[in-house]
Design an enzyme around this catalytic site. Structure first.
Site, PDB file in Angstrom:
ATOM      1  CB  VAL A 134      -6.496  48.099 -40.218  1.00 47.75           C
ATOM      2  CG1 VAL A 134      -7.798  48.306 -40.992  1.00 47.75           C
ATOM      3  CG2 VAL A 134      -5.350  48.835 -40.900  1.00 47.75           C
ATOM      4  CE  LYS A 207      -7.933  52.741 -37.300  1.00 48.95           C
ATOM      5  NZ  LYS A 207      -9.048  53.031 -36.373  1.00 48.95           N
TER       6      LYS A 207
HETATM    7  N1  HSE Z   1      -9.047  55.915 -32.147  1.00 46.86           N
HETATM    8  C1  HSE Z   1      -9.197  54.722 -32.896  1.00 46.86           C
HETATM    9  C2  HSE Z   1     -10.696  54.442 -33.020  1.00 46.86           C
HETATM   10  C3  HSE Z   1      -8.529  53.587 -32.185  1.00 46.86           C
HETATM   11  O1  HSE Z   1     -11.485  55.115 -32.355  1.00 46.86           O
HETATM   12  O2  HSE Z   1     -11.057  53.605 -33.806  1.00 46.86           O
HETATM   13  C4  HSE Z   1      -8.231  52.427 -33.069  1.00 46.86           C
HETATM   14  O3  HSE Z   1      -7.409  52.782 -34.132  1.00 46.86           O
END
Ligand code: HSE
Length: 438
Positions: A134, A207
């Site tokens: 997260v 998240k």
């Molecule tokens: N793809 C996710 C982002 C990476 O851009 O935040 C971290 O979880």
């Protein structure tokens, strides 16, 4: 040191590779701080021969994650593969059932199977650490799981996806298209393997589901989150927002209400000059409102190899510092069997201000008809602006922007249904909720 902590890392993408490099480069410092050495003894990844710019000499290669997860040469299984199901799910479960602590960056896996995995970890007296899952490098899990135990949390919210924040920031600052910005984010290693998870809001929702459980002591419920991504945001919305004193951000917000937990992920208008509006690029921010501490906001790099490896390395060091026989705290902040069911508050009862952008035929009475539809729903308007009319296919089209005072989602949806039925609308209305956080 003979009692070194032996790490097995599954997945050598951007984060897994950065973690191996970090453990190798800071070997001495980590040993001093943890009181024992930390060494990577096993790895597995999709391709064995790819040049990742790190040395895998002396590290055992495993052909599959399950073999690494159950290896007798591994004390901690670090899962950096991603994906909500196989092979990550079985590998993490096997690792816990074989008595190994687990560190993971996999929010999709935990959003779906987190309660089950937390229960196994508790029963086995093991740590299931997921700081890297997260908000990248921001240590929010530790804060929510440990530091705020004496608080009743009323709201947790924030910018939880670096890729979306990067795209929205660059579209505004550099006038680039959505596609150009997404390509850059992918090249910089911020985006998920499947970037639709970023731009459609699923990554933020995963998240938010974890933060919601920690905030309210409820079972993890990713499907109870109202979800809108950023793919429908246009440069016109970004410009209109700026003209009216707002900036568009993809937010995840979970609030305790009388009707249950209102969890939502959607683009939102935040006032220019507010703390959250100033969070640019790949930076994430998490805000918590709680009774005893008051309001907190933490910001920092939300994606990228080094920032995420920093969080995972912190989790590994916590395990290195713990001692055999020591009781570990529960992964979800409280025993998994005491989590209450997630009661979902309906989105239609959400209260707030709204930004609405409509394109209408430029004929007498159109503005009055829109105002009438709003009044019928008892919606009070803060402003209504008609921007320059354009001639398109011989039809005079007028973009109209409305900002409402606080109303409900149900009232807005009813009013827009009314506007649609008047037959003056061209295309679909854009509706973006206004939020004031922090
Ligand atoms: N793809 C996710 C982002 C990476 O851009 O935040 C971290 O979880």
């Amino acid at each position: 040191m003979s009692n070194s902590l032996r790490i097995g890392i599954a997945g050598l993408g951007t984060v897994g590779t950065a973690l191996v490099r970090l453990i190798q480069e800071k070997q001495e410092m980590l040993a001093d701080r943890c009181g024992r050495a930390i060494s990577v003894t096993g790895v597995t990844a999709r391709s064995r021969n790819k040049d990742r710019g790190i040395s895998l000499d002396g590290i055992t290669w495993h052909d599959d994650a399950n073999s690494l997860a159950t290896s007798k040469d591994v004390d901690v299984f670090v899962e950096m593969m991603g994906g909500e199901d196989e092979p990550a799910y079985s590998a993490v479960k096997s690792a816990l059932q074989s008595g190994k602590h687990v560190v993971t960056a996999n929010k999709a896996l935990l959003a779906k199977h987190g309660v089950e995995l937390a229960s196994i970890a508790e029963a086995e007296g093991l740590l299931l650490n997921y700081e890297a899952a997260v908000a990248g490098g921001i240590p929010i899990i530790k804060v929510m799981r440990e530091s705020l135990t004496a608080n009743t949390v009323t709201r947790v919210s924030g910018i939880l996806n670096g890729t979306c924040n990067y795209i929205l920031t660059r579209m505004e600052q550099d006038g680039l298209t959505f596609e150009e910005c997404l390509k850059d984010a992918q090249e910089l290693g911020f985006a998920e393997a499947d970037p639709t998870f970023d731009i459609e809001g699923n990554d933020t929702a995963h998240k938010l589901a974890l933060l919601t459980s920690l905030a309210f002591g409820t079972a993890i419920a990713p499907d109870a989150i109202y979800l809108e991504g950023i793919t429908k945001i246009t440069i016109e919305d970004i410009e209109a927002a700026r003209d009216l004193g707002f900036r568009i951000k993809l937010l995840g917000i979970a609030t305790r209400t009388a009707e249950g937990v209102e969890s939502r992920v959607h683009p939102a208008m935040v006032p220019l000059g507010s703390e959250i509006a100033e969070i640019g690029g790949v930076t994430n921010a998490v805000a918590v409102e709680a009774d005893t501490v008051g309001s907190l906001m933490m910001s920092g790099p939300g994606a990228g190899g080094d920032a995420t490896a920093s969080a995972a390395a912190g989790d590994i060091c916590d395990i290195a510092k713990s001692r055999p026989g020591h009781q570990h705290g529960p992964a979800l902040g409280q025993p998994a069997n005491t989590l209450t069911p997630h009661e979902r508050a309906p989105m239609r009862s959400h209260a707030g201000g709204y930004f609405i952008r409509l394109t209408v035929v430029d004929t007498p009475g159109t503005m009055a008809a829109i105002a009438t539809r709003m009044a019928e729903q008892d919606i009070s308007l803060e402003s209504i602006v008609q921007r320059r009319t354009k001639d398109h296919d011989d039809i005079e089209q007028a973009p109209i922007i409305l900002i409402t005072h606080e109303t409900t989602e149900q009232a807005i949806r009813n009013a827009l249904d009314g506007v649609r039925s008047d037959g003056r609308l061209i295309g679909e209305p854009q509706m973006i909720r206004i939020e004031t956080l922090g």
